[in-house]
Design an enzyme around this catalytic site. Structure first.
Site, PDB file in Angstrom:
ATOM      1  CG  HIS A  82      -1.957   1.090   1.154  1.00 38.78           C
ATOM      2  ND1 HIS A  82      -3.211   0.853   0.637  1.00 38.78           N
ATOM      3  CD2 HIS A  82      -1.929   2.387   1.493  1.00 38.78           C
ATOM      4  CE1 HIS A  82      -3.908   1.972   0.673  1.00 38.78           C
ATOM      5  NE2 HIS A  82      -3.157   2.924   1.193  1.00 38.78           N
ATOM      6  CG  ASP A 161     -11.111   4.800   5.274  1.00 38.67           C
ATOM      7  OD1 ASP A 161     -10.558   5.657   5.989  1.00 38.67           O
ATOM      8  OD2 ASP A 161     -10.851   4.672   4.058  1.00 38.67           O
ATOM      9  NE  ARG A 168      -8.706  11.747   7.720  1.00 37.52           N
ATOM     10  CZ  ARG A 168      -7.914  10.830   7.159  1.00 37.52           C
ATOM     11  NH1 ARG A 168      -8.386   9.638   6.849  1.00 37.52           N
ATOM     12  NH2 ARG A 168      -6.655  11.108   6.918  1.00 37.52           N
ATOM     13  CB  SER A 183      -7.572   6.183   6.836  1.00 32.68           C
ATOM     14  OG  SER A 183      -7.867   6.054   5.474  1.00 32.68           O
ATOM     15  CE  LYS A 187      -8.186   2.856   3.107  1.00 32.74           C
ATOM     16  NZ  LYS A 187      -8.310   4.179   2.524  1.00 32.74           N
TER      17      LYS A 187
HETATM   18  N1  URA Z   1      -4.769   7.083   1.913  1.00 35.14           N
HETATM   19  C1  URA Z   1      -5.783   6.561   2.645  1.00 35.14           C
HETATM   20  O1  URA Z   1      -6.323   5.511   2.311  1.00 35.14           O
HETATM   21  N2  URA Z   1      -6.175   7.225   3.744  1.00 35.14           N
HETATM   22  C2  URA Z   1      -5.614   8.365   4.171  1.00 35.14           C
HETATM   23  O2  URA Z   1      -5.997   8.884   5.187  1.00 35.14           O
HETATM   24  C3  URA Z   1      -4.550   8.913   3.395  1.00 35.14           C
HETATM   25  C4  URA Z   1      -4.146   8.244   2.267  1.00 35.14           C
END
Ligand code: URA
Length: 450
Positions: A82, A161, A168, A183, A187
């Site tokens: 990621h 999220d 946000r 966040s 995931k």
């Molecule tokens: N990518 C994400 O999935 N969440 C964030 O808060 C910032 C970047």
């Protein structure tokens, strides 16, 4: 319990208990806690921060707010990767096929572009026919057959999220370490892989602009992943300069293909080998040097490119595009951006360059916007390059002529020219594991051209 009291408590700098976090996340997902109260809480967290225990509780509560993927129908070790988001960051398209071609399964759930940063799902959808929304059974089957599949996140995963991120985005609370860590890791935990390699970007095009904050973010994410029983490490990589030369969906797809053919730019190839080596290492494929060697070999012998083509075919895409990238549609209008004086490129405001590509149609200003997959920017000069008046700095690509001028002005204001060459910058700064932070030297230094 009352949300008002929780906001008051966080505003005063107190830690929220596990029960309070559960009440807040569940109530928000159900629509019982209104956006205005959650906005106040996000701002309180932004200023007061969270303890490690609170961040872990928040992450786990968010991860369990919807479906948790069960990847057990996929044989072998599953490794995920990621990126915290950047400009020109197409590494998943290179790294995934390398790792899969070497026998490690990559069952990847990716996102779309966010703000000034691009997303893997949008890039893959620039291949005609490519499907990123497929049933889970088919997803498992493709990963078992080809070693890799990349899909968008299913509608029911981590709804907390989805709602929190949207809030946000409009309340200036994105760049907060506890909020980014929870966040991303919620995931990743919900996506179910056994091991996770994080690419934490640092610099003007990243959400974390300075190295210290990026290392702190990486440490938090690695510690959450490790506590949740996953193998986890992070690389801190340069996003003070766009990655590679291409920005925009089909342009980036073509650059990823070139890299898998061994013809990619040094920075993209270098980061990709490093990320792939870390994924292979986590899957137990050998020592780090051996994993780097295997990753390079998969490019040299064409197996990584063939794996990408197999994945594209399995997901309904036209694999001919992988072997003949000239088939990608070109944008109707192009404009060369020329240097207005002599000098060296001493700074590239990478977030502003990402915004210039959004202005051309490569990204979305609002969630419901359509993207133009052939729009974007080809960089002809980068950080550290000497330029003469009239030299082409970049080529802009758009589907509408009217979009070119605004993007050119944005791009020009993002590139600073100075009279002396700038300080070279590292490509990869550090590797963060559960054991600590290790400085890295890949031998690739950015901006050392003259
Ligand atoms: N990518 C994400 O999935 N969440 C964030 O808060 C910032 C970047």
């Amino acid at each position: 319990m009352r949300m008002y009291d929780l906001i008051e408590s966080k505003k005063r700098g107190n830690a929220l208990s596990k029960e309070e976090i559960a009440y807040m996340v569940q109530g928000f997902v159900k629509g019982e806690i209104p956006d205005y109260q959650m906005s106040a809480m996000l701002m309180a967290i932004y200023f007061q921060g969270m303890e490690d225990r609170e961040i872990t509780d928040l992450t786990l509560e968010m991860a369990h707010s919807g479906d948790m993927a069960d990847l057990s129908p996929i044989e072998g070790i599953k490794v995920d990767k990621h990126s915290t988001g950047g400009v020109g960051d197409k590494t998943t398209l290179v790294v995934g096929p390398i790792v899969a071609s070497l026998g490690v399964k990559v069952a990847k759930m990716s996102g779309r572009g966010l703000g000034h940063t691009g997303g893997t799902v949008d890039k893959l959808e620039s291949i005609p026919g490519f499907r990123t929304a497929i049933p889970m059974e088919e997803f498992f089957h493709i990963v078992n057959e080809t070693g890799i599949a990349v899909i968008g996140q299913s509608g029911n995963m981590v709804p907390a999220d989805k709602k929190l991120y949207a809030l946000r985005d409009v309340t200036a609370t994105v760049d907060s370490i506890p909020l980014i860590a929870s966040s991303i890791m919620s995931k990743k935990l919900a996506a179910g892989s056994d091991a996770i390699v994080l690419d934490v970007k640092t610099g003007s095009g990243a959400f974390m602009k300075d190295l210290d904050s990026s290392i702190r973010l990486a440490e938090k994410m690695v510690s959450i992943g490790t506590m949740a029983g996953r193998k986890c490490c992070a690389l801190i990589t340069n996003m003070d300069i766009p990655l590679g030369h291409e920005i925009g969906n089909s342009l980036e797809m073509q650059e990823a293909i070139a890299t898998l053919r061994g013809e990619g730019p040094e920075d993209l190839a270098g980061i990709s080998i490093e990320l792939a080596a870390n994924m292979l290492y986590m899957a137990g494929k050998g020592g780090m040097e051996e994993c780097r060697r295997m990753a390079r070999q998969s490019i040299l012998d064409g197996s990584a490119l063939r794996t990408l083509a197999a994945m594209v075919k399995s997901q309904g895409g036209d694999e001919a595009y992988i072997f003949e990238p000239k088939r990608f549609r070109r944008a109707e209008y192009t404009l060369e951006v020329k240097a207005e004086k002599d000098g060296y490129i001493t700074h590239m405001d990478t977030e502003a360059i990402g915004i210039a590509s959004v202005l051309l149609g490569a990204g979305r200003s609002r969630k419901e916007d359509e993207i133009d997959c052939s729009a974007g920017i080809t960089l002809r000069k980068k950080y550290g390059d000497p330029v003469k008046t009239g030299d082409v700095l970049a080529e802009l690509h758009a589907g509408k002529e009217a979009l070119l001028t605004g993007a050119r002005d944005k791009f020009l204001s993002a590139c600073l020219l100075g009279q002396t060459p700038p300080k070279p910058e590292p490509l990869v700064y550090a590797r963060v594991t559960a054991e600590g932070v290790e400085k890295m030297n890949t031998g690739i230094i950015l901006g050392r051209k003259c």
